[in-house]
Motif scaffolding. Structure first.
Motif, mmCIF file in Angstrom:
data_model
loop_
_atom_site.group_PDB
_atom_site.id
_atom_site.type_symbol
_atom_site.label_atom_id
_atom_site.label_comp_id
_atom_site.label_asym_id
_atom_site.label_seq_id
_atom_site.Cartn_x
_atom_site.Cartn_y
_atom_site.Cartn_z
ATOM 1 N N ASN A 183 -5.479 -19.772 -8.476
ATOM 2 C CA ASN A 183 -6.568 -20.566 -8.590
ATOM 3 C C ASN A 183 -7.241 -20.175 -9.768
ATOM 4 O OD1 ASN A 183 -8.823 -22.148 -8.839
ATOM 5 N ND2 ASN A 183 -9.027 -22.373 -6.677
ATOM 6 N N LYS A 184 -7.157 -20.747 -10.688
ATOM 7 C CA LYS A 184 -7.804 -20.012 -12.210
ATOM 8 C C LYS A 184 -9.339 -20.367 -12.192
ATOM 9 C CE LYS A 184 -6.579 -23.945 -15.300
ATOM 10 N NZ LYS A 184 -7.433 -24.819 -14.525
ATOM 11 N N ASP A 185 -9.700 -21.139 -11.287
ATOM 12 C CA ASP A 185 -11.476 -21.345 -11.259
ATOM 13 C C ASP A 185 -11.840 -20.485 -10.297
ATOM 14 O OD1 ASP A 185 -11.186 -23.566 -13.074
ATOM 15 O OD2 ASP A 185 -10.395 -24.838 -11.377
ATOM 16 N N ALA A 186 -11.275 -19.943 -9.251
ATOM 17 C CA ALA A 186 -11.701 -18.985 -8.464
ATOM 18 C C ALA A 186 -12.056 -17.424 -9.083
ATOM 19 C CB ALA A 186 -10.853 -18.590 -7.130
ATOM 20 N N PRO A 187 -12.791 -16.671 -8.528
ATOM 21 C CA PRO A 187 -13.024 -15.230 -9.252
ATOM 22 C C PRO A 187 -11.913 -14.473 -9.155
ATOM 23 C CG PRO A 187 -14.723 -15.637 -7.447
ATOM 24 C CD PRO A 187 -13.557 -16.738 -7.461
ATOM 25 N N MET A 188 -12.004 -13.559 -10.307
ATOM 26 C CA MET A 188 -10.788 -12.468 -10.421
ATOM 27 C C MET A 188 -11.339 -11.454 -9.820
ATOM 28 S SD MET A 188 -8.513 -14.279 -12.167
ATOM 29 C CE MET A 188 -8.728 -15.861 -12.569
ATOM 30 N N PRO A 189 -10.874 -11.026 -8.580
ATOM 31 C CA PRO A 189 -11.387 -9.803 -7.937
ATOM 32 C C PRO A 189 -11.348 -8.557 -8.557
ATOM 33 C CG PRO A 189 -9.549 -10.459 -6.667
ATOM 34 C CD PRO A 189 -9.684 -11.337 -7.913
ATOM 35 N N ASN A 190 -12.345 -7.503 -8.459
ATOM 36 C CA ASN A 190 -12.145 -6.112 -8.988
ATOM 37 C C ASN A 190 -11.097 -5.433 -8.006
ATOM 38 O OD1 ASN A 190 -13.760 -6.310 -11.249
ATOM 39 N ND2 ASN A 190 -15.456 -6.055 -9.818
ATOM 40 N N ALA A 191 -10.421 -4.566 -8.405
ATOM 41 C CA ALA A 191 -9.356 -3.793 -7.605
ATOM 42 C C ALA A 191 -10.414 -3.006 -6.630
ATOM 43 C CB ALA A 191 -8.710 -2.892 -8.279
ATOM 44 N N THR A 192 -9.937 -2.803 -5.512
ATOM 45 C CA THR A 192 -10.566 -2.044 -4.539
ATOM 46 C C THR A 192 -10.053 -0.476 -4.565
ATOM 47 O OG1 THR A 192 -10.564 -3.997 -2.904
ATOM 48 C CG2 THR A 192 -11.061 -1.960 -1.990
ATOM 49 N N ASP A 193 -10.766 0.426 -4.527
ATOM 50 C CA ASP A 193 -10.373 1.774 -4.589
ATOM 51 C C ASP A 193 -9.467 1.985 -3.421
ATOM 52 O OD1 ASP A 193 -11.331 2.182 -6.875
ATOM 53 O OD2 ASP A 193 -12.920 3.538 -6.228
ATOM 54 N N ILE A 194 -8.272 2.619 -3.584
ATOM 55 C CA ILE A 194 -7.488 3.127 -2.344
ATOM 56 C C ILE A 194 -7.939 4.644 -2.092
ATOM 57 C CG2 ILE A 194 -5.956 1.209 -2.537
ATOM 58 C CD1 ILE A 194 -3.821 3.225 -3.852
ATOM 59 N N GLU A 195 -7.604 5.053 -0.749
ATOM 60 C CA GLU A 195 -7.767 6.481 -0.493
ATOM 61 C C GLU A 195 -6.765 7.424 -1.090
ATOM 62 O OE1 GLU A 195 -10.194 7.500 2.281
ATOM 63 O OE2 GLU A 195 -11.145 5.954 1.190
ATOM 64 N N GLU A 196 -5.501 7.044 -0.915
ATOM 65 C CA GLU A 196 -4.364 8.089 -1.326
ATOM 66 C C GLU A 196 -3.363 7.007 -1.935
ATOM 67 O OE1 GLU A 196 -2.785 10.658 1.572
ATOM 68 O OE2 GLU A 196 -2.459 8.966 3.105
ATOM 69 N N PHE A 197 -2.471 7.680 -2.611
ATOM 70 C CA PHE A 197 -1.235 6.899 -3.072
ATOM 71 C C PHE A 197 -0.111 7.436 -2.330
ATOM 72 C CE2 PHE A 197 -3.856 7.905 -6.961
ATOM 73 C CZ PHE A 197 -4.210 6.503 -7.188
ATOM 74 N N ASN A 198 0.463 6.452 -1.984
ATOM 75 C CA ASN A 198 1.691 6.531 -1.012
ATOM 76 C C ASN A 198 2.844 5.751 -1.457
ATOM 77 O OD1 ASN A 198 2.969 7.624 1.073
ATOM 78 N ND2 ASN A 198 2.249 6.201 2.756
ATOM 79 N N PRO A 199 3.530 5.990 -2.597
ATOM 80 C CA PRO A 199 4.597 5.146 -3.004
ATOM 81 C C PRO A 199 5.903 5.053 -2.384
ATOM 82 C CG PRO A 199 4.394 7.087 -4.432
ATOM 83 C CD PRO A 199 3.410 7.038 -3.326
ATOM 84 N N PHE A 200 6.734 4.240 -2.385
ATOM 85 C CA PHE A 200 7.863 4.155 -1.879
ATOM 86 C C PHE A 200 8.886 5.124 -2.474
ATOM 87 C CE2 PHE A 200 12.238 2.927 -1.101
ATOM 88 C CZ PHE A 200 12.194 2.495 0.369
ATOM 89 N N ASP A 201 9.677 5.905 -1.733
ATOM 90 C CA ASP A 201 10.649 7.034 -2.159
ATOM 91 C C ASP A 201 11.799 6.184 -2.663
ATOM 92 O OD1 ASP A 201 12.236 8.882 -2.727
ATOM 93 O OD2 ASP A 201 11.768 10.137 -0.839
ATOM 94 N N ASP A 202 12.144 6.496 -4.011
ATOM 95 C CA ASP A 202 13.276 5.587 -4.367
ATOM 96 C C ASP A 202 14.693 6.183 -3.995
ATOM 97 O OD1 ASP A 202 12.847 7.729 -5.981
ATOM 98 O OD2 ASP A 202 13.343 6.741 -7.894
#
Ligand SMILES: *[C@@H]1O[C@H](CO)[C@@H](O)[C@H](O)[C@H]1NC(C)=O
Ligand SMILES: *[C@@H]1O[C@H](CO)[C@@H](O)[C@H](O)[C@H]1NC(C)=O
Ligand SMILES: *[C@@H]1O[C@H](CO)[C@@H](O)[C@H](O)[C@H]1NC(C)=O
Ligand SMILES: *[C@@H]1O[C@H](CO)[C@@H](O)[C@H](O)[C@H]1NC(C)=O
Ligand SMILES: *[C@@H]1O[C@H](CO)[C@@H](O)[C@H](O)[C@H]1NC(C)=O
Ligand SMILES: *[C@@H]1O[C@H](CO)[C@@H](O)[C@H](O)[C@H]1NC(C)=O
Ligand SMILES: *[C@@H]1O[C@H](CO)[C@@H](O)[C@H](O)[C@H]1NC(C)=O
Ligand SMILES: *[C@@H]1O[C@H](CO)[C@@H](O)[C@H](O)[C@H]1NC(C)=O
Ligand SMILES: [Cu+2]
Length: 631
Positions: A301-320
């Motif tokens: 919805n282009k009329d709704a606010p663009m939210p700031n990113a929320t800080d995450i505690e730690e990175f836990n990416p998928f292992d390819d």
């Protein structure tokens, strides 16, 4: 929705049959424009036809792509490499300066022409002088009429990630490769970008599934990537389909691509942050005020606010490495040849920090390696002709080749192989040390039955990996770290794959504009790495790296020397030169003795093991000349 999918399938099927013989022609003139993609600093960037971000190359499997390329940069050579494309039968179109062509000089034209035989997400970039971070990097997308997941998505999107420098590469490279930077600290990017901008809005519709092709075109930084409030399914790695696997966060090194299926929510009230976060473990020191993050928005919805990113505690990416290719290609048989390649960073006699595969740092040859293959007859199978510092590894045709890579460096590195995707058999843990085949024998490691495949793979700090590929694509293919700084500091070796078959395949087929590019710059087009056409085994005069540091002269010593010099004078250049003179004069004899001893003892150890026909530690002895010849 079901109906649109069926119609889309029908239309792609129709397009596919119509497109079989398509020729996609692009007229690309590379020049300069000014841009300010992070809103902090305007600078020159390398554009195509005045356009930046540069255009996406689109093709369908089976198409022929023709790029009429003109270098209008004014003062420097250029080239285009099409990252991840196998270039089967057209290694001369791989775009690597001094490996597969001469760089295209300023003011010249050059035509790239090749058939696209693989579907998927690729990219293209300059492969000259560490140049692409100045902007010459863009997506290359190959559509697939037979996409096995075509019935699972409604639309396709492309998203690029990258890192951005406010300064131009030539200056950054000379301060990076310098005695004043003896630890080899890489320049840290000024910001992260998505689609070459920040705060990008990505419009989406509710209740739809998007195939999002994400390309990391960075010079240096890997990025963690996630979409707040959403999970997604990974279906593609570097052009290879993998079985759909749910993930919340992924990690893309420089040069990697990941294709995901994202199903949007059934709502139009909220928008969501799409976040890329540069992996700061790569940075030696983190400059004050650096924002490693870039945020885009999934816009319902282009009329709704663009939210700031929320800080995450730690990175836990998928292992390819946990993914399984859709085609379930089985683990290749035991290799005919296995190369053990150790990675390290070290200083040479000029005080500069270089990167090494088995004690050899790459230096480009006088004659492009491909032209040496084509003009050396039967000697094309003798590594001597290619010169020590191209680090040639010669492969026979149609064999299984294994690379065991041990990272003796505390940094992460993304390794890329040209001309192939490879099976990933194993990736060791951070600080896990060298690969030890005993782990396979005692069962603490088992190779997957259907290994993940891709063309660019991360090795962890002081870790290792084991990969295999088939030498079914005659050509000259680099294997290198895709951190552009490490390309510049020499972390490259050259596979000369099936040179005799290559001679037959390309005999008389290299277009004249390739040789014109060389002639315009007085670069030789035949003979060995030194341009010797009479005695191919005599490489006197070849380009080599500086010699080894004298015994006992540690990087710490260089740091101390450099800092005492810098502190002691602040601008009195003569003393700097005196300081450097110290290194080359006082210690030179000792250093030369060490080099000679080194050359003698490194006789190219070939171990024949029970498991593999031959296990080879590459590098070292090349006809007794030693890896770091200075004369
Ligand atoms: C590319 O495709 C065209 C048309 O299918 C074919 O004639 C040509 O031989 C192919 N080129 C190579 C190098 O395979
Ligand atoms: C992002 O960039 C890609 C490649 O240039 C382009 O196809 C796509 O439309 C861009 N996305 C948005 C939301 O602008
Ligand atoms: C959205 O609505 C469709 C149709 O009502 C439903 O099938 C689907 O599961 C819903 N998706 C989500 C994410 O709730
Ligand atoms: C995002 O953060 C900025 C700066 O911290 C703030 O000015 C802005 O209001 C925030 N936007 C939203 C939607 O919360
Ligand atoms: C960047 O994102 C990470 C992860 O959410 C967060 O920890 C960090 O504070 C962010 N940095 C900045 C400068 O916003
Ligand atoms: C390459 O040539 C050198 C010099 O003649 C010779 O010593 C060496 O054995 C040759 N290597 C191969 C693989 O033929
Ligand atoms: C198997 O070998 C590896 C490598 O030598 C070793 O680290 C591991 O402890 C061994 N495991 C067992 C169960 O013997
Ligand atoms: C290259 O083409 C040959 C035959 O045309 C095929 O056997 C081989 O698998 C191909 N290799 C790659 C990497 O595409
Ligand atoms: Cu690297």
């Amino acid at each position: 929705m079901a109906l649109t999918r069926v119609m889309r399938l029908l239309s792609t099927a129709f397009l596919a049959s119509a497109a079989l013989a398509d020729v996609r022609t692009y007229d690309f003139t590379v020049g300069w424009v000014n841009r300010n993609p992070d809103g902090q600093h305007e600078r020159r960037v390398m554009a195509i036809n005045g356009q930046w971000p540069i255009p996406t190359i689109h093709a369908t499997v089976g198409d022929q792509v023709v790029v009429n390329f003109k270098n209008d940069l004014g003062d420097r050579p250029c080239s285009l490499h099409f990252h991840g494309l196998y270039m089967n039968g057209t290694t001369h179109m791989d775009g690597v300066a001094q490996s597969t062509q001469c760089p295209v000089p300023a003011g010249s034209v050059f035509t790239y022409s090749f058939n696209v035989t693989q579907p998927g997400t690729y990219w293209y970039h300059s492969h000259v002088d560490g140049q692409y971070p100045d902007g010459l990097r863009g997506p290359l997308i190959v559509r697939d009429p037979e996409n096995p997941y075509a019935d699972q998505f409604d639309e396709e999107l492309v998203l690029t990630l990258s890192d951005w420098y406010h300064d131009e590469m030539p200056g950054l490279i000379s301060s990076f490769l310098s005695v004043t930077n003896p630890t080899g600290a890489e320049p840290v990017p000024n910001s992260a970008l998505m689609n070459d901008t920040q705060n990008l809005q990505i419009p989406v519709q509710p209740g739809k599934t998007y195939f999002i092709r994400i390309v990391n075109m960075a010079a240096f930084a890997a990025q963690y990537f996630w979409i707040e409030g959403h999970t997604f399914r990974i279906i593609e790695l570097d052009g290879i389909y993998h079985k759909p696997t749910e993930a919340e966060q992924i990690y893309l090194t420089a040069a990697q691509r990941v294709g995901i299926l994202l199903t949007t929510k059934n709502q139009t009230t909220d928008n969501f942050a799409v976040v890329g976060s540069m992996d700061q473990d790569l940075f030696d020191q983190i400059p004050d005020g650096l924002n490693p993050n870039v945020t885009s928005y999934l816009v319902y919805n282009k009329d709704a606010p663009m939210p700031n990113a929320t800080d995450i505690e730690e990175f836990n990416p998928f292992d390819d490495t946990e993914l399984v290719p859709t085609d379930e290609e089985a683990l290749y048989e035991d290799p005919a040849v296995s190369y053990t390649i150790d990675v390290k960073m070290d200083n040479l006699r000029d005080g500069t920090n270089y990167a090494f595969f088995n004690d050899v740092t790459f230096v480009r040859p006088k004659v492009p390696t491909l032209y040496t293959v084509l003009t050396s007859g039967d000697l094309a199978t003798n590594e001597t002709v290619y010169g020590v510092n191209t680090h040639p590894l010669i492969l026979s045709h149609n064999q299984v080749v294994e690379i065991v890579l041990n990272n003796h460096d505390p940094g992460k590195h993304p390794f890329h192989l040209h001309g192939h995707a490879f099976q990933v058999l194993h990736r060791g843990a951070e600080e896990g040390g060298d690969w030890d085949p005993e782990a396979l024998r005692n069962g603490s490691v088992t190779y997957p039955a259907t290994p993940m495949r891709r063309d660019t793979l991360l090795v962890r700090p002081n870790g290792n990996f084991v990969i295999r590929f088939r030498s079914d694509n005659p050509g000259v293919w680099l294997f290198h770290c895709h951190i552009e700084w490490h390309v510049d500091s020499g972390l490259i070796l050259t596979f000369v794959e099936a040179p005799l078959q290559l001679q037959q395949q390309l005999n008389g087929k290299i277009p004249e504009d390739h040789f014109d590019a060389c002639r315009a710059q007085d670069m030789p087009i035949e003979g060995n790495a030194a341009g010797n056409t009479v005695n191919l085994l005599d490489t006197t005069g070849m380009n080599v790296s500086p010699g080894l540091l004298p015994e006992g002269f540690t990087p710490k010593g260089i740091v101390a020397l450099t800092f005492s010099i810098l502190a002691g004078l602040l601008g009195i250049a003569t003393i700097v030169w005196y300081g450097l003179g110290e290194i080359s004069n006082v210690e030179q004899r000792e250093a030369e003795q060490k080099i000679d001893a080194f050359a003698e003892k490194s006789g190219g150890v070939v171990e024949v093991s029970g498991v593999h026909a031959a296990s080879i530690r590459s590098g070292g002895g090349h006809a007794g000349s030693g890896p770091l010849q200075t004369r």
